[in-house]
Design a protein around this motif. Sequence first.
Motif, PDB file in Angstrom:
ATOM      1  N   GLN A  74       0.802  -1.345  -0.042  1.00  0.00           N
ATOM      2  CA  GLN A  74       0.031  -0.137  -0.132  1.00  0.00           C
ATOM      3  C   GLN A  74       0.804   1.199   0.052  1.00  0.00           C
ATOM      4  N   LYS A  75       0.907   2.129  -1.431  1.00  0.00           N
ATOM      5  CA  LYS A  75       1.535   3.405  -1.179  1.00  0.00           C
ATOM      6  C   LYS A  75       0.541   4.613  -0.632  1.00  0.00           C
ATOM      7  N   ILE A  76       1.015   5.332   0.221  1.00  0.00           N
ATOM      8  CA  ILE A  76       0.291   6.385   0.526  1.00  0.00           C
ATOM      9  C   ILE A  76       0.208   7.396  -0.515  1.00  0.00           C
ATOM     10  N   ILE A  77      -1.020   7.787  -1.305  1.00  0.00           N
ATOM     11  CA  ILE A  77      -0.980   8.422  -2.376  1.00  0.00           C
ATOM     12  C   ILE A  77      -1.231  10.105  -1.943  1.00  0.00           C
ATOM     13  N   ASN A  78      -1.965  10.425  -0.972  1.00  0.00           N
ATOM     14  CA  ASN A  78      -1.955  11.530  -0.499  1.00  0.00           C
ATOM     15  C   ASN A  78      -2.751  11.555   0.895  1.00  0.00           C
ATOM     16  N   TYR A  79      -2.197  12.617   1.768  1.00  0.00           N
ATOM     17  CA  TYR A  79      -2.739  12.645   3.179  1.00  0.00           C
ATOM     18  C   TYR A  79      -2.876  13.997   3.550  1.00  0.00           C
ATOM     19  N   ASP A  80      -3.554  14.430   4.464  1.00  0.00           N
ATOM     20  CA  ASP A  80      -3.751  15.644   5.097  1.00  0.00           C
ATOM     21  C   ASP A  80      -2.472  15.827   6.111  1.00  0.00           C
ATOM     22  N   PRO A  81      -1.529  16.682   5.713  1.00  0.00           N
ATOM     23  CA  PRO A  81      -0.516  16.925   6.840  1.00  0.00           C
ATOM     24  C   PRO A  81      -0.707  17.534   7.991  1.00  0.00           C
ATOM     25  N   ALA A  82      -1.878  18.239   8.044  1.00  0.00           N
ATOM     26  CA  ALA A  82      -2.379  18.997   9.346  1.00  0.00           C
ATOM     27  C   ALA A  82      -3.166  17.776  10.348  1.00  0.00           C
ATOM     28  N   TYR A  83      -3.487  16.694   9.738  1.00  0.00           N
ATOM     29  CA  TYR A  83      -4.008  15.569  10.439  1.00  0.00           C
ATOM     30  C   TYR A  83      -2.953  14.670  10.846  1.00  0.00           C
ATOM     31  N   LEU A 129       6.244  10.095  10.219  1.00  0.00           N
ATOM     32  CA  LEU A 129       7.648   9.697  10.968  1.00  0.00           C
ATOM     33  C   LEU A 129       8.807   9.449  10.340  1.00  0.00           C
ATOM     34  N   VAL A 130       8.323   8.628   9.125  1.00  0.00           N
ATOM     35  CA  VAL A 130       9.279   8.117   8.270  1.00  0.00           C
ATOM     36  C   VAL A 130       8.787   8.397   6.816  1.00  0.00           C
ATOM     37  N   LYS A 131      10.021   8.652   6.015  1.00  0.00           N
ATOM     38  CA  LYS A 131       9.573   8.954   4.585  1.00  0.00           C
ATOM     39  C   LYS A 131      10.526   8.364   3.492  1.00  0.00           C
ATOM     40  N   GLU A 132      10.141   8.160   2.356  1.00  0.00           N
ATOM     41  CA  GLU A 132      11.244   7.626   1.215  1.00  0.00           C
ATOM     42  C   GLU A 132      12.041   8.797   0.980  1.00  0.00           C
ATOM     43  N   THR A 133      13.234   8.419   1.062  1.00  0.00           N
ATOM     44  CA  THR A 133      14.296   9.612   1.025  1.00  0.00           C
ATOM     45  C   THR A 133      14.268  10.271  -0.524  1.00  0.00           C
ATOM     46  N   SER A 134      14.203   9.431  -1.397  1.00  0.00           N
ATOM     47  CA  SER A 134      14.324   9.999  -2.878  1.00  0.00           C
ATOM     48  C   SER A 134      13.049  10.876  -3.278  1.00  0.00           C
ATOM     49  N   SER A 135      11.961  10.241  -2.955  1.00  0.00           N
ATOM     50  CA  SER A 135      10.379  11.033  -3.520  1.00  0.00           C
ATOM     51  C   SER A 135       9.810  11.787  -2.240  1.00  0.00           C
ATOM     52  N   ASN A 136      10.412  11.657  -1.018  1.00  0.00           N
ATOM     53  CA  ASN A 136       9.478  12.257   0.103  1.00  0.00           C
ATOM     54  C   ASN A 136       8.234  11.531   0.411  1.00  0.00           C
ATOM     55  N   ASP A 137       7.894  10.492  -0.324  1.00  0.00           N
ATOM     56  CA  ASP A 137       6.657   9.739   0.078  1.00  0.00           C
ATOM     57  C   ASP A 137       6.574   9.248   1.619  1.00  0.00           C
ATOM     58  N   ALA A 138       5.536   9.528   2.027  1.00  0.00           N
ATOM     59  CA  ALA A 138       5.253   9.196   3.517  1.00  0.00           C
ATOM     60  C   ALA A 138       5.190   7.606   3.452  1.00  0.00           C
ATOM     61  N   LEU A 139       6.080   6.658   4.446  1.00  0.00           N
ATOM     62  CA  LEU A 139       6.093   5.350   4.851  1.00  0.00           C
ATOM     63  C   LEU A 139       5.439   5.088   5.903  1.00  0.00           C
TER      64      LEU A 139
END
Length: 395
Positions: free
Chosen positions: A276-285, A289-299
């Motif tokens: 499951q890849k996180i496609i989008n999320y509400d950053p205020a919500y 804690l951990v993100k993919e280094t190259s893409s900044n995708d949330a993990l």
Amino acid sequence: MKKHYFFILLCVFTLLANCSGGDDSPMLSEHTNTTVVKTGKITGKVLSQNGTKPIGGASIFTFDDKYKIYYTTSDAEGKFTLDAPAGNRTIYIQTGNGSNFRTEISATVKDNETLNLEAGQTKLNQVAKIAYVKGTYDKIEDIIQTLGYTATEISNNDLANLTTIAQYDIIFLNCGSRSNYSSNPALYSVIDTNLAVFVANGGSIYASDWDVAYLVGGTTNTNNCSLAGGFIPDSKLCSKNTGSSGMVGATVNNTGLTTALGFNTLNIDYDLGAWQKIINYDPAYWEVLVKETSSNDALMIRTNHFTATGIQTTPIGNAPNTTFATVCITLPGNIQISLSVPQVLVPYLVALGATVGPCSGSSNSGYIYYTTFHNHASGNIGNAGVILQYVILNL
């Protein structure tokens, strides 16, 4: 000549009167009101209940006679040094906000001396009641047991019974536990409602990979955004089962987690053909804690901002019987920390500026943690395993 003589005497008298000391002398008053606080040091090493796993990022604190807090944290090896006021003190050791894992130690602190706490004193106690749902791919229960803590296995049928899950403080949802959705979709509709009640009233949950479907809807996993089911609003999170296998370079995006781990970069092994890849999320919500280094995708993400209208009020876990309350205390440097303290201390701490409830999020909401990666103890999860130990202790 006499006039000059009397004039000189008058001047001398005036000078003596003005220079004579008294209780209102600034110099004397300053010294009188100066209080030197006597302190000593307390050292130790925070360990999990099994006595072998060091716990980094734990909060260690105490209060003086006027309820001023003395605070520090443990390093990645669990070690700490706390400056503490002299006298008979209660030393508190906690992870998270202290509602699920905490220890209290009685200690006598002596001026300008160091007291070393023994390993048997600094083990972090489990005060939470923990449950897990058995999964197809993950076994978080093995990691819990490795730390020396206990968890009770429950089923999806149990999740559909609010009375059953309300007795727990934390529920772990192992990847693949939603696999029988198609055989009884009505059951999962009840589960969605119950999990919303559970979190809104202070219960915490952790879900891994495919089990994001418990949060946002879907069957075994989620293949699109805005699917039916779940209890997290679609505007807050979207996840799709589009990840491919392989090593992913990751960066720890949270200071507290970095302190606890002792590192801020790692490689995560995604060993399944799809995740499951996180496609989008509400950053205020959500906090990443951990993100993919190259893409900044949330993990790996977490939140304690869950609220919903019409949610019934239900006592969760130890809440009805606890003598502790969560407060937010501001440290020097405007650093805010959420801690659990005895309820009898709350009025005094509030008088000093503390607020009741956590420093952020909903005052009633528990935490929701979600990791796109797995937690199976039999697999090669490497440093991700240490991250998952942090998750367990900080829910």
